[in-house]
Design a protein around this motif. Structure first.
Motif, PDB file in Angstrom:
ATOM      1  N   SER A  59      42.285  37.135  46.737  1.00 14.02           N
ATOM      2  CA  SER A  59      42.191  37.779  45.426  1.00 14.02           C
ATOM      3  C   SER A  59      41.101  37.133  44.582  1.00 14.02           C
ATOM      4  N   GLU A  60      41.034  35.807  44.648  1.00 12.23           N
ATOM      5  CA  GLU A  60      39.994  35.107  43.877  1.00 12.23           C
ATOM      6  C   GLU A  60      38.610  35.522  44.367  1.00 12.23           C
ATOM      7  N   VAL A  61      38.469  35.629  45.683  1.00 13.81           N
ATOM      8  CA  VAL A  61      37.158  35.938  46.258  1.00 13.81           C
ATOM      9  C   VAL A  61      36.762  37.386  45.950  1.00 13.81           C
ATOM     10  N   ILE A  62      37.687  38.325  46.165  1.00 11.22           N
ATOM     11  CA  ILE A  62      37.389  39.733  45.875  1.00 11.22           C
ATOM     12  C   ILE A  62      37.213  39.920  44.360  1.00 11.22           C
ATOM     13  N   GLY A  63      37.947  39.110  43.585  1.00 12.59           N
ATOM     14  CA  GLY A  63      37.891  39.225  42.124  1.00 12.59           C
ATOM     15  C   GLY A  63      36.512  38.939  41.545  1.00 12.59           C
ATOM     16  N   MET A  64      35.622  38.349  42.344  1.00 12.23           N
ATOM     17  CA  MET A  64      34.259  38.116  41.850  1.00 12.23           C
ATOM     18  C   MET A  64      33.472  39.423  41.749  1.00 12.23           C
ATOM     19  N   GLN A  65      33.881  40.428  42.533  1.00 13.60           N
ATOM     20  CA  GLN A  65      33.071  41.662  42.585  1.00 13.60           C
ATOM     21  C   GLN A  65      33.074  42.474  41.286  1.00 13.60           C
ATOM     22  N   PRO A  66      34.251  42.784  40.716  1.00 14.86           N
ATOM     23  CA  PRO A  66      34.214  43.573  39.483  1.00 14.86           C
ATOM     24  C   PRO A  66      33.419  42.867  38.377  1.00 14.86           C
ATOM     25  N   GLU A  67      33.464  41.546  38.360  1.00 12.63           N
ATOM     26  CA  GLU A  67      32.747  40.820  37.309  1.00 12.63           C
ATOM     27  C   GLU A  67      31.264  40.708  37.635  1.00 12.63           C
ATOM     28  N   GLY A  68      30.968  40.519  38.924  1.00 17.93           N
ATOM     29  CA  GLY A  68      29.566  40.411  39.348  1.00 17.93           C
ATOM     30  C   GLY A  68      28.786  41.657  38.951  1.00 17.93           C
ATOM     31  N   ASN A  69      29.483  42.769  38.871  1.00 21.39           N
ATOM     32  CA  ASN A  69      28.888  44.044  38.480  1.00 21.39           C
ATOM     33  C   ASN A  69      28.167  43.979  37.135  1.00 21.39           C
ATOM     34  N   TRP A  70      28.541  43.000  36.270  1.00 19.63           N
ATOM     35  CA  TRP A  70      27.951  42.957  34.928  1.00 19.63           C
ATOM     36  C   TRP A  70      27.053  41.750  34.667  1.00 19.63           C
ATOM     37  N   VAL A  71      26.805  40.930  35.686  1.00 24.04           N
ATOM     38  CA  VAL A  71      25.977  39.734  35.447  1.00 24.04           C
ATOM     39  C   VAL A  71      24.588  40.116  34.929  1.00 24.04           C
ATOM     40  N   LYS A 121      46.130  41.352  52.414  1.00 28.46           N
ATOM     41  CA  LYS A 121      45.933  42.042  51.144  1.00 28.46           C
ATOM     42  C   LYS A 121      45.382  41.087  50.093  1.00 28.46           C
ATOM     43  N   TYR A 122      44.919  41.668  48.999  1.00 31.16           N
ATOM     44  CA  TYR A 122      44.547  40.895  47.815  1.00 31.16           C
ATOM     45  C   TYR A 122      45.123  41.650  46.633  1.00 31.16           C
ATOM     46  N   SER A 123      45.069  41.048  45.456  1.00 26.53           N
ATOM     47  CA  SER A 123      45.729  41.651  44.297  1.00 26.53           C
ATOM     48  C   SER A 123      45.224  43.071  44.024  1.00 26.53           C
ATOM     49  N   SER A 124      46.166  43.965  43.720  1.00 25.06           N
ATOM     50  CA  SER A 124      45.857  45.373  43.460  1.00 25.06           C
ATOM     51  C   SER A 124      44.837  45.545  42.333  1.00 25.06           C
ATOM     52  N   ILE A 125      44.820  44.610  41.402  1.00 25.47           N
ATOM     53  CA  ILE A 125      44.022  44.785  40.184  1.00 25.47           C
ATOM     54  C   ILE A 125      42.524  44.888  40.471  1.00 25.47           C
ATOM     55  N   PHE A 126      42.071  44.242  41.552  1.00 30.87           N
ATOM     56  CA  PHE A 126      40.622  44.206  41.795  1.00 30.87           C
ATOM     57  C   PHE A 126      40.098  45.480  42.445  1.00 30.87           C
ATOM     58  N   ASN A 127      40.968  46.452  42.617  1.00 35.21           N
ATOM     59  CA  ASN A 127      40.526  47.746  43.134  1.00 35.21           C
ATOM     60  C   ASN A 127      40.210  48.744  42.028  1.00 35.21           C
ATOM     61  N   TYR A 128      40.161  48.239  40.783  1.00 33.38           N
ATOM     62  CA  TYR A 128      39.767  49.110  39.667  1.00 33.38           C
ATOM     63  C   TYR A 128      38.326  48.772  39.274  1.00 33.38           C
ATOM     64  N   PRO A 129      37.576  49.789  38.827  1.00 33.09           N
ATOM     65  CA  PRO A 129      36.153  49.551  38.519  1.00 33.09           C
ATOM     66  C   PRO A 129      35.934  48.954  37.124  1.00 33.09           C
ATOM     67  N   THR A 130      34.811  48.270  36.958  1.00 29.74           N
ATOM     68  CA  THR A 130      34.409  47.778  35.630  1.00 29.74           C
ATOM     69  C   THR A 130      33.324  48.711  35.102  1.00 29.74           C
ATOM     70  N   LEU A 131      33.723  49.672  34.291  1.00 30.64           N
ATOM     71  CA  LEU A 131      32.805  50.736  33.880  1.00 30.64           C
ATOM     72  C   LEU A 131      31.922  50.366  32.701  1.00 30.64           C
ATOM     73  N   THR A 132      32.446  49.522  31.789  1.00 29.92           N
ATOM     74  CA  THR A 132      31.634  49.149  30.620  1.00 29.92           C
ATOM     75  C   THR A 132      31.713  47.643  30.412  1.00 29.92           C
ATOM     76  N   TRP A 133      30.891  47.123  29.499  1.00 32.57           N
ATOM     77  CA  TRP A 133      30.921  45.693  29.194  1.00 32.57           C
ATOM     78  C   TRP A 133      32.300  45.283  28.653  1.00 32.57           C
ATOM     79  N   ALA A 134      32.970  46.215  27.942  1.00 25.24           N
ATOM     80  CA  ALA A 134      34.281  45.884  27.376  1.00 25.24           C
ATOM     81  C   ALA A 134      35.286  45.546  28.487  1.00 25.24           C
ATOM     82  N   ASP A 135      35.070  46.073  29.687  1.00 20.64           N
ATOM     83  CA  ASP A 135      35.974  45.765  30.798  1.00 20.64           C
ATOM     84  C   ASP A 135      35.940  44.274  31.139  1.00 20.64           C
ATOM     85  N   ILE A 136      34.781  43.658  30.978  1.00 16.80           N
ATOM     86  CA  ILE A 136      34.654  42.233  31.327  1.00 16.80           C
ATOM     87  C   ILE A 136      35.501  41.383  30.371  1.00 16.80           C
ATOM     88  N   GLY A 137      35.403  41.694  29.079  1.00 13.74           N
ATOM     89  CA  GLY A 137      36.243  40.982  28.108  1.00 13.74           C
ATOM     90  C   GLY A 137      37.716  41.243  28.368  1.00 13.74           C
TER      91      GLY A 137
END
Lengths: 334, 95
Positions: A59-71, A121-137
Motif C-alpha cells: 500500500s505504501e509503495v502503490i500509494g506513491m502513484q496518486p501523489e506522484g501524479n502532481w509532483v 492486495k493493497y489498500s483500496s484507497i489508492f485505486n482512486y484518481p487524483t484529479l485536482t491539486w485539492a486531492d493532494i491536500g
C-alpha cells in the motif's frame, strides 16, 4: 486500511498446533509481551502477519502513484518540496515494512512477485484518481489521517518488528496529515473556485476514506483471532467512528460540507452518525474494478521491469569490486 | 522474475556523539557502499543520526531463543550481584 488484510479469509488449511506451545504463546500475547521473529508462533499467526505486513508495504509503495501524479504540477516550489518529501517517506515506509515481513521467513522477491502477479492486495484507497491539486491536500488530511487512526494502535501490536516499524511510521505520518490539512485550508480560504475545488475533493474522497477501515465488524472474518493475538487492537467500526468524530469538526472548521445528507450529531452518545456506506463499491474496488486498479498495476510492473538493468548492474559492479579486492589481497600476500 | 537476490544488511545508527549505535532495521543492497547510501536515505531522513554501521545479516552470530532460559535465567538467582542486596546502616552513607 492498511489493515484490510486482516479482513480477508484465510484460505490455507489450518494446522493443529502443539497445545502446550500454543497456550504459552497465547499467555504471552495476553500479557502484552512482544513476539520476536525467532520465537515459536502458530502458523496462522505467521501467515496472518505476512499477509498483513506485506499488504501494508504494498500500500505504501502503490500509494506513491496518486501523489506522484502532481509532483510536476504542484502550485509552488514549497508545495513541490513537501510533496516530494512525503512521497520519499512512503517509499521508506514500504521498505521498513518489507523488512519486517521478511523477518517472518518470506523473501523480498516473493513479496514483490505476489504484488506484480496481482496475488497480493493493497489498500483500496489508492485505486482512486487524483484529479485536482485539492486531492493532494485531501489525501494528506483524510487518507493519512485515517492511516494514523489505524496505525497508532498498531504501534502496540504483538509482533516486535511490525510494532517497531509502525512507531517510526507514525512519527512521520503526522507531518503528512498536517501538511494536507494546511493545503486544504489554503484552498478553503481562497477564491470561490479554490473553495469549490476543496469541496469537490472532499466529496470524492470522504466515502472511500471511510471504507479504508474495512467491512463492518459484523461481517469481518478475522477480527476475533487477530484481537486475541494482539495483532489488531481495535475493531474496524470503532476506528472508523473515531475517524468520523475527529474529521467532521475539521471539515466544518474549513467551511466544507461532508457529502452525507444523513450525517447528524447524536447528543446522547456524543458521536457523529453517518448514512449507509456503499459496500458494493468497496467490494468492486477490492476485486480490481476500481477507477485506477489496472493503471496502478501497469505502472508498478513497468517500474519494476524498467529498473531491472539497474539492479543487474549494481550486482555486477559489486561482484567486480569484490573480485578486484580479492586479487589485490592475493597479490599483496605473494 | 528469477533475478538474483540482493544481500540483506542490518543497519545501526548512532543518534548523536556520546551514544552507542543502535539497531534500526534492515535493507537489501548489492554491496557495502550501496548499503550505506541506502541506509542514509531510508533511516536518516530526519536527523536521526550522525553515524551509520551496516553489516551483512548473514555475518551476525545470534543466540537461539530456545536457549534463553539456560543463558539468562541463572542471573535471576544471583541477587548478591546487585548493590541493593547488602544492608548497610544509614549513617555509613553512600560512596
Amino acid at each position: 486500511m492498511y489493515a484490510q488484510a486482516l479482513d480477508q479469509k484465510d484460505k490455507a488449511p489450518s494446522r493443529i498446533e502443539d497445545p502446550v506451545k500454543l497456550a504459552a504463546f497465547e499467555a504471552h500475547c495476553a500479557a502484552d509481551d512482544k513476539i520476536e521473529p525467532k520465537d515459536w508462533m502458530p502458523e496462522a499467526y505467521r501467515r496472518t502477519l505476512v499477509r498483513q505486513v506485506s499488504q501494508h508495504a504494498h500500500s505504501e509503495v502503490i500509494g506513491m502513484q496518486p501523489e506522484g501524479n502532481w509532483v510536476t504540477r504542484a502550485p509552488s516550489l514549497k508545495r513541490k518540496a513537501i510533496l516530494i518529501s512525503k512521497i520519499q517517506d512512503e517509499a521508506g515506509h514500504g521498505l521498513y515494512l518489507y523488512s519486517a515481513a521478511e523477518t517472518l521467513g518470506v523473501s523480498r522477491e516473493e513479496l514483490n512477485d505476489q504484488l506484480l502477479a496481482g496475488k497480493a492486495k493493497y489498500s483500496s484507497i489508492f485505486n482512486y484518481p487524483t484529479l485536482t491539486w485539492a486531492d493532494i491536500g485531501t489525501i494528506g488530511w483524510l487518507v493519512d489521517g485515517a492511516a494514523i487512526m489505524n496505525q497508532i494502535p498498531l504501534c502496540r501490536t504483538s509482533f516486535g518488528p511490525y510494532s517497531r516499524a509502525m512507531i517510526r511510521i507514525c512519527k512521520e505520518e503526522s507531518f503528512h496529515q498536517r501538511q494536507g490539512y494546511e493545503a486544504v485550508m489554503v484552498l478553503a480560504r481562497g477564491t470561490p473556485e479554490q473553495k469549490a475545488m476543496a469541496q469537490d475533493a472532499l466529496n470524492r474522497w470522504w466515502w472511500p476514506c471511510l471504507m479504508m477501515f474495512g467491512p463492518p465488524d459484523a461481517v469481518s472474518e478475522h477480527s476475533e483471532t487477530s484481537m486475541r493475538w494482539r495483532i489488531k487492537r481495535f475493531s474496524n467500526d470503532a476506528l472508523r467512528q473515531k475517524f468520523i468524530d475527529a474529521t467532521v469538526p475539521q471539515a466544518h472548521f474549513l467551511g466544507l460540507t461532508i457529502p452525507d445528507p444523513d450525517l447528524r450529531f447524536n447528543e446522547a452518545s456524543g458521536h457523529w452518525e453517518i448514512g449507509a456506506i456503499d459496500w458494493d463499491e468497496f467490494k468492486r474496488v477490492l476485486a480490481g474494478e476500481g477507477p485506477c486498479n489496472r493503471q496502478r498495476m501497469k505502472v508498478r510492473r513497468a517500474a519494476h521491469e524498467n529498473g531491472a538493468w539497474v539492479r543487474e548492474a549494481a550486482l555486477a559492479h559489486a561482484e567486480k569490486r569484490a573480485r578486484r579486492k580479492q586479487a589485490a589481497a592475493l597479490q599483496a600476500a605473494e | 522474475m528469477s533475478e538474483a537476490a540482493m544481500p540483506l544488511y542490518e543497519v545501526f545508527i548512532r543518534p548523536k556523539a556520546g551514544l552507542s549505535h543502535k539497531h534500526v532495521g534492515s535493507l537489501h543492497a548489492a554491496d557495502d557502499d550501496m548499503a550505506l547510501n541506502m541506509a542514509r536515505d531510508v533511516y536518516t531522513r530526519r536527523a536521526e543520526g550522525v553515524s551509520i554501521w551496516v553489516v551483512q545479516s548473514k555475518l551476525i552470530a545470534a543466540s537461539d531463543p530456545v536457549d534463553k532460559d539456560m543463558l539468562f535465567e541463572p542471573t535471576a538467582s544471583k541477587v548478591y550481584r546487585h548493590p541493593t542486596f547488602y544492608d548497610i546502616p544509614e549513617e555509613v552513607g553512600h560512596m
